[in-house]
Design an enzyme around this catalytic site. Structure first.
Site, PDB file in Angstrom:
ATOM      1  N   ASP A  10      45.507  66.478  51.063  1.00 22.80           N
ATOM      2  CA  ASP A  10      46.139  65.486  51.953  1.00 22.80           C
ATOM      3  C   ASP A  10      47.522  64.977  51.543  1.00 22.80           C
ATOM      4  O   ASP A  10      47.820  63.788  51.716  1.00 22.80           O
ATOM      5  CB  ASP A  10      45.200  64.288  52.133  1.00 22.80           C
ATOM      6  CG  ASP A  10      43.879  64.672  52.788  1.00 22.80           C
ATOM      7  OD1 ASP A  10      43.692  65.856  53.103  1.00 22.80           O
ATOM      8  OD2 ASP A  10      43.033  63.780  52.978  1.00 22.80           O
ATOM      9  N   ASP A  52      44.274  65.787  56.830  1.00 19.92           N
ATOM     10  CA  ASP A  52      43.662  65.062  57.935  1.00 19.92           C
ATOM     11  C   ASP A  52      44.390  65.583  59.169  1.00 19.92           C
ATOM     12  O   ASP A  52      45.615  65.724  59.163  1.00 19.92           O
ATOM     13  CB  ASP A  52      43.909  63.557  57.794  1.00 19.92           C
ATOM     14  CG  ASP A  52      42.804  62.850  57.028  1.00 19.92           C
ATOM     15  OD1 ASP A  52      41.912  63.526  56.488  1.00 19.92           O
ATOM     16  OD2 ASP A  52      42.840  61.608  56.984  1.00 19.92           O
ATOM     17  N   HIS A  54      43.731  64.527  62.723  1.00 21.61           N
ATOM     18  CA  HIS A  54      42.969  63.727  63.660  1.00 21.61           C
ATOM     19  C   HIS A  54      43.432  63.857  65.108  1.00 21.61           C
ATOM     20  O   HIS A  54      44.629  63.890  65.377  1.00 21.61           O
ATOM     21  CB  HIS A  54      43.082  62.239  63.298  1.00 21.61           C
ATOM     22  CG  HIS A  54      42.525  61.887  61.962  1.00 21.61           C
ATOM     23  ND1 HIS A  54      41.266  62.258  61.544  1.00 21.61           N
ATOM     24  CD2 HIS A  54      43.052  61.168  60.935  1.00 21.61           C
ATOM     25  CE1 HIS A  54      41.041  61.780  60.331  1.00 21.61           C
ATOM     26  NE2 HIS A  54      42.119  61.122  59.933  1.00 21.61           N
ATOM     27  N   SER A  60      37.729  57.117  63.020  1.00 22.18           N
ATOM     28  CA  SER A  60      38.130  56.351  61.835  1.00 22.18           C
ATOM     29  C   SER A  60      39.210  55.313  62.141  1.00 22.18           C
ATOM     30  O   SER A  60      39.513  54.466  61.306  1.00 22.18           O
ATOM     31  CB  SER A  60      38.623  57.293  60.733  1.00 22.18           C
ATOM     32  OG  SER A  60      39.887  57.840  61.075  1.00 22.18           O
ATOM     33  N   HIS A  71      46.494  57.428  61.849  1.00 25.71           N
ATOM     34  CA  HIS A  71      47.255  58.203  60.860  1.00 25.71           C
ATOM     35  C   HIS A  71      46.960  59.695  61.014  1.00 25.71           C
ATOM     36  O   HIS A  71      45.917  60.067  61.528  1.00 25.71           O
ATOM     37  CB  HIS A  71      46.895  57.747  59.429  1.00 25.71           C
ATOM     38  CG  HIS A  71      45.466  58.030  59.066  1.00 25.71           C
ATOM     39  ND1 HIS A  71      44.420  57.225  59.485  1.00 25.71           N
ATOM     40  CD2 HIS A  71      44.915  59.039  58.351  1.00 25.71           C
ATOM     41  CE1 HIS A  71      43.280  57.737  59.026  1.00 25.71           C
ATOM     42  NE2 HIS A  71      43.549  58.840  58.345  1.00 25.71           N
ATOM     43  N   LYS A  94      40.805  68.917  58.494  1.00 27.54           N
ATOM     44  CA  LYS A  94      39.520  68.206  58.521  1.00 27.54           C
ATOM     45  C   LYS A  94      39.603  66.987  59.432  1.00 27.54           C
ATOM     46  O   LYS A  94      40.696  66.548  59.774  1.00 27.54           O
ATOM     47  CB  LYS A  94      39.090  67.820  57.108  1.00 27.54           C
ATOM     48  CG  LYS A  94      40.052  66.927  56.367  1.00 27.54           C
ATOM     49  CD  LYS A  94      39.619  66.772  54.919  1.00 27.54           C
ATOM     50  CE  LYS A  94      40.601  66.013  54.098  1.00 27.54           C
ATOM     51  NZ  LYS A  94      40.873  64.640  54.506  1.00 27.54           N
ATOM     52  N   GLU A 101      33.795  61.738  61.148  1.00 29.23           N
ATOM     53  CA  GLU A 101      34.663  61.428  60.017  1.00 29.23           C
ATOM     54  C   GLU A 101      34.486  62.529  58.977  1.00 29.23           C
ATOM     55  O   GLU A 101      33.424  63.158  58.922  1.00 29.23           O
ATOM     56  CB  GLU A 101      34.273  60.054  59.439  1.00 29.23           C
ATOM     57  CG  GLU A 101      35.150  59.580  58.309  1.00 29.23           C
ATOM     58  CD  GLU A 101      36.646  59.639  58.590  1.00 29.23           C
ATOM     59  OE1 GLU A 101      37.240  60.737  58.604  1.00 29.23           O
ATOM     60  OE2 GLU A 101      37.249  58.580  58.764  1.00 29.23           O
ATOM     61  N   ALA A 129      43.865  60.456  48.505  1.00 31.85           N
ATOM     62  CA  ALA A 129      43.799  59.383  47.543  1.00 31.85           C
ATOM     63  C   ALA A 129      42.602  59.650  46.634  1.00 31.85           C
ATOM     64  O   ALA A 129      41.546  60.068  47.105  1.00 31.85           O
ATOM     65  CB  ALA A 129      43.647  58.030  48.248  1.00 31.85           C
ATOM     66  N   CYS A 133      39.543  61.040  49.613  1.00 35.31           N
ATOM     67  CA  CYS A 133      39.472  62.470  49.918  1.00 35.31           C
ATOM     68  C   CYS A 133      39.484  63.364  48.681  1.00 35.31           C
ATOM     69  O   CYS A 133      38.841  64.409  48.662  1.00 35.31           O
ATOM     70  CB  CYS A 133      40.571  62.845  50.902  1.00 35.31           C
ATOM     71  SG  CYS A 133      40.343  61.958  52.476  1.00 35.31           S
TER      72      CYS A 133
END
Length: 180
Positions: A10, A52, A54, A60, A71, A94, A101, A129, A133
């Site tokens: 990420d 990520d 999304h 989320s 985000h 992902k 999630e 982080a 993740c």
């Protein structure tokens, strides 16, 4: 066949200072992550980058009752990578479904299958982080039978105390915390 893979977790614009969901000083590890990408590349390891990815209406997001601000929405500048990835990097997207999630790069993806097909036995994990993740990806790699190393100088957490807890948990479960 490469027995090793570097999993870059990420490293996206929205997780850097100034982004929608910043990891404090997350940008400070960019040079280190780039250095590891180069090192692993030179020794023929597989380079994997999770992200990520999304949809607009992801579960989320606060608008849907989730804990996070919007985000890393698909195809937006915030979802872009901030590290130098080689052209043949395997990109793992992902949390791509609105109602699911996913913190781990293995969750709802074919990462396990890809790594096993390529003969990977050891994975090295870096990115952000640490307590979210990175932790989830490293622990899932362990569950899938890989030998797992966390690159301590190339991860960044949100809260120091939570990061320490996550590092301790990973170590207790068998993840080796190293710097190369």
């Amino acid at each position: 066949m490469p027995e090793e893979a570097l999993i870059v977790v990420d490293m996206q614009r929205d997780f850097m200072p100034g982004g929608a969901l910043p990891v404090p000083e997350g940008d400070k590890i960019i040079p280190k992550v780039n250095e590891y990408i180069k090192k692993f590349r030179e020794k023929g390891a597989l380079i994997v980058a999770t992200r990520d990815w999304h949809p607009e209406n992801h579960i989320s997001f606060k608008e849907r009752g989730g804990p996070w601000p919007k985000h890393c929405v698909q195809n937006t500048p915030g979802a872009e990578f901030v590290v130098d990835l080689p052209e043949d990097t395997i990109i793992i997207s992902k949390a791509t479904e609105p109602d699911k999630e996913a913190y781990s790069g293995f969750e709802g993806t074919n990462l396990d299958k890809i790594l096993k097909e390529k003969g990977v036995k050891r994975v090295y994990v870096c990115g952000v982080a640490t307590e979210y993740c990175v932790r989830a990806t490293a622990l899932d790699a362990l569950k899938h039978g890989f030998e797992v190393y966390l690159l301590r100088d190339a991860v960044k957490g949100i809260k120091p105390e939570d990061e320490e807890k996550a590092l301790k948990e990973m170590e207790e479960k068998g993840i080796k915390i190293v710097t190369l």
